[in-house]
Design a protein around this motif. Structure first.
Motif, short mmCIF file in Angstrom:
data_model
loop_
_atom_site.label_atom_id
_atom_site.label_comp_id
_atom_site.label_asym_id
_atom_site.label_seq_id
_atom_site.Cartn_x
_atom_site.Cartn_y
_atom_site.Cartn_z
N GLU A 184 0.86 -1.18 0.00
CA GLU A 184 0.00 0.00 0.00
C GLU A 184 0.89 1.23 0.00
O GLU A 184 1.82 1.33 0.80
N GLY A 185 0.66 2.14 -0.94
CA GLY A 185 1.43 3.37 -1.00
C GLY A 185 2.63 3.31 -1.94
O GLY A 185 3.37 4.29 -2.05
N TRP A 186 2.80 2.17 -2.63
CA TRP A 186 3.94 2.03 -3.54
C TRP A 186 3.49 2.28 -4.97
O TRP A 186 2.56 1.65 -5.46
N GLU A 187 4.16 3.19 -5.66
CA GLU A 187 3.79 3.49 -7.04
C GLU A 187 3.88 2.25 -7.93
O GLU A 187 3.05 2.05 -8.83
N LEU A 188 4.86 1.39 -7.69
CA LEU A 188 5.08 0.24 -8.56
C LEU A 188 3.94 -0.78 -8.50
O LEU A 188 3.81 -1.60 -9.41
N GLN A 189 3.11 -0.73 -7.47
CA GLN A 189 2.02 -1.70 -7.41
C GLN A 189 1.04 -1.51 -8.57
O GLN A 189 0.29 -2.42 -8.92
N LYS A 190 1.11 -0.34 -9.24
CA LYS A 190 0.27 -0.12 -10.43
C LYS A 190 0.71 -0.97 -11.62
O LYS A 190 0.00 -1.06 -12.61
N ALA A 191 1.87 -1.63 -11.51
CA ALA A 191 2.29 -2.56 -12.57
C ALA A 191 1.50 -3.86 -12.52
O ALA A 191 1.57 -4.66 -13.46
N LEU A 192 0.76 -4.08 -11.45
CA LEU A 192 -0.03 -5.30 -11.30
C LEU A 192 -1.39 -5.13 -11.95
O LEU A 192 -2.04 -4.09 -11.79
N ALA A 193 -1.82 -6.11 -12.70
CA ALA A 193 -3.10 -6.04 -13.41
C ALA A 193 -4.24 -5.75 -12.43
O ALA A 193 -4.33 -6.36 -11.36
N GLY A 194 -5.08 -4.78 -12.79
CA GLY A 194 -6.23 -4.45 -11.97
C GLY A 194 -5.96 -3.42 -10.88
O GLY A 194 -6.89 -3.04 -10.16
N VAL A 195 -4.73 -2.97 -10.76
CA VAL A 195 -4.37 -1.97 -9.74
C VAL A 195 -4.06 -0.66 -10.44
O VAL A 195 -3.14 -0.59 -11.26
N SER A 196 -4.80 0.38 -10.13
CA SER A 196 -4.67 1.64 -10.85
C SER A 196 -4.16 2.79 -9.99
O SER A 196 -3.98 3.90 -10.49
N THR A 197 -3.92 2.54 -8.71
CA THR A 197 -3.47 3.62 -7.84
C THR A 197 -2.56 3.07 -6.75
O THR A 197 -2.71 1.93 -6.30
N HIS A 198 -1.62 3.91 -6.33
CA HIS A 198 -0.75 3.55 -5.21
C HIS A 198 -1.53 3.45 -3.91
O HIS A 198 -1.03 2.88 -2.93
N GLU A 199 -2.74 4.00 -3.88
CA GLU A 199 -3.54 3.97 -2.66
C GLU A 199 -4.27 2.65 -2.47
O GLU A 199 -4.84 2.40 -1.40
N ALA A 200 -4.26 1.80 -3.48
CA ALA A 200 -4.92 0.49 -3.36
C ALA A 200 -4.19 -0.36 -2.32
O ALA A 200 -2.99 -0.21 -2.09
N ARG A 201 -4.94 -1.25 -1.72
CA ARG A 201 -4.36 -2.21 -0.77
C ARG A 201 -4.29 -3.56 -1.48
O ARG A 201 -5.31 -4.13 -1.85
N VAL A 202 -3.08 -4.03 -1.69
CA VAL A 202 -2.85 -5.25 -2.46
C VAL A 202 -2.27 -6.32 -1.54
O VAL A 202 -1.28 -6.06 -0.85
N ILE A 203 -2.89 -7.48 -1.55
CA ILE A 203 -2.46 -8.55 -0.64
C ILE A 203 -1.79 -9.67 -1.42
O ILE A 203 -2.34 -10.21 -2.38
N LEU A 204 -0.59 -10.01 -0.99
CA LEU A 204 0.16 -11.14 -1.53
C LEU A 204 0.15 -12.24 -0.47
O LEU A 204 0.78 -12.09 0.58
N PRO A 205 -0.56 -13.34 -0.69
CA PRO A 205 -0.61 -14.41 0.32
C PRO A 205 0.77 -15.01 0.58
O PRO A 205 1.59 -15.12 -0.33
N VAL A 206 0.99 -15.41 1.82
CA VAL A 206 2.20 -16.13 2.21
C VAL A 206 1.76 -17.44 2.84
O VAL A 206 0.98 -17.45 3.79
N LEU A 207 2.26 -18.55 2.28
CA LEU A 207 1.89 -19.86 2.78
C LEU A 207 3.11 -20.57 3.34
O LEU A 207 4.24 -20.33 2.87
N PRO A 208 2.92 -21.42 4.34
CA PRO A 208 4.06 -22.17 4.88
C PRO A 208 4.61 -23.14 3.86
O PRO A 208 3.85 -23.72 3.06
N ASN A 209 5.91 -23.32 3.88
CA ASN A 209 6.54 -24.27 2.96
C ASN A 209 6.10 -25.69 3.29
O ASN A 209 5.84 -26.02 4.46
N SER A 210 6.00 -26.52 2.28
CA SER A 210 5.59 -27.91 2.48
C SER A 210 6.10 -28.76 1.33
O SER A 210 6.16 -28.30 0.19
#
Length: 215
Positions: free
Chosen positions: A125-151
């Motif tokens: 959130e707040g990073w200009e580069l997150q607009k490089a992700l499809a569907g994200v048009s503003t640095h104000e968006a909240r973008v979640i990247l899941p983190v899963l335990p290794n297995s």
């Protein structure tokens, strides 16, 4: 042709073109230092419900077409497949518009995944580069990247990924990828170019968050 499912669309590349794109992605990732000691795997959807995917245990910076498997999506994994190939085939089955899936062991994802594992996510959130992700048009968006335990239980891990992404995030959007803690980053897109853009952007965003964490 309009009634065909996306996986059978005539505009998916033929297998040779898809395999060439996989070779190129592996070469670029190796140059970035993202695939140490044969780590990582890369795939591209091809025509006729096939994917071109790297076989196990090969140097991603020295791939040839002989190192790319011609995997039917509806068939069991071919001999020589990476154990993690199921993470690719599951994504293609559940996301018919996905055309490429890239997996790397970039340091930012490996390390920050360990840090963020208890929370189960990294939030951008707040990073200009997150607009490089499809569907994200503003640095104000909240973008979640899941983190899963290794297995090492890949079917179970694939199921965890599917369940997590089936839960719509509140007041946020999913990033086109996920992190496996202590392991690496998966990213995807509609084609090789978009998947690479997402991979590159997510690597840099993770590096920024990691640097901020230690600032």
């Amino acid at each position: 042709m309009a009634g065909l499912p996306p996986s059978l669309r005539p505009d998916w590349p033929d297998w040779t073109r898809a395999a060439e794109a996989v070779v190129e992605a592996g070469r670029k990732a190796s140059q970035r230092g993202w695939t140490p000691a044969t780590a990582g795997n890369f795939s591209l959807r091809a025509a006729q419900d096939l994917i071109a995917i790297t076989r196990s245990g090969v140097d991603k910076g020295a791939l040839g077409l002989d190192d790319i498997l011609r995997q039917p999506l509806a068939a069991p994994l071919l001999p020589g497949s990476s154990a993690e190939a199921e993470l690719h085939t599951r994504l293609y089955a559940e996301q018919p518009a996905t055309g490429a899936v890239f997996h790397v062991h970039n340091r930012a994802a490996v390390v920050l995944g360990r840090v963020a594992e208890p929370r189960g996510e990294v939030v951008f959130e707040g990073w200009e580069l997150q607009k490089a992700l499809a569907g994200v048009s503003t640095h104000e968006a909240r973008v979640i990247l899941p983190v899963l335990p290794n297995s090492q239980d890949i079917p179970r891990l694939a199921e965890q990924v599917a369940r997590r992404r089936a839960e719509p995030p509140a007041d946020a959007v999913w990033a086109p990828g996920y992190v496996i803690a202590g392991h690496g980053l998966y990213a995807w897109g509609a084609d090789a170019a978009q998947a690479w853009r997402h991979l590159e952007a997510l690597d840099e965003l993770l590096a920024c968050v990691l640097a901020l964490h230690h600032a």
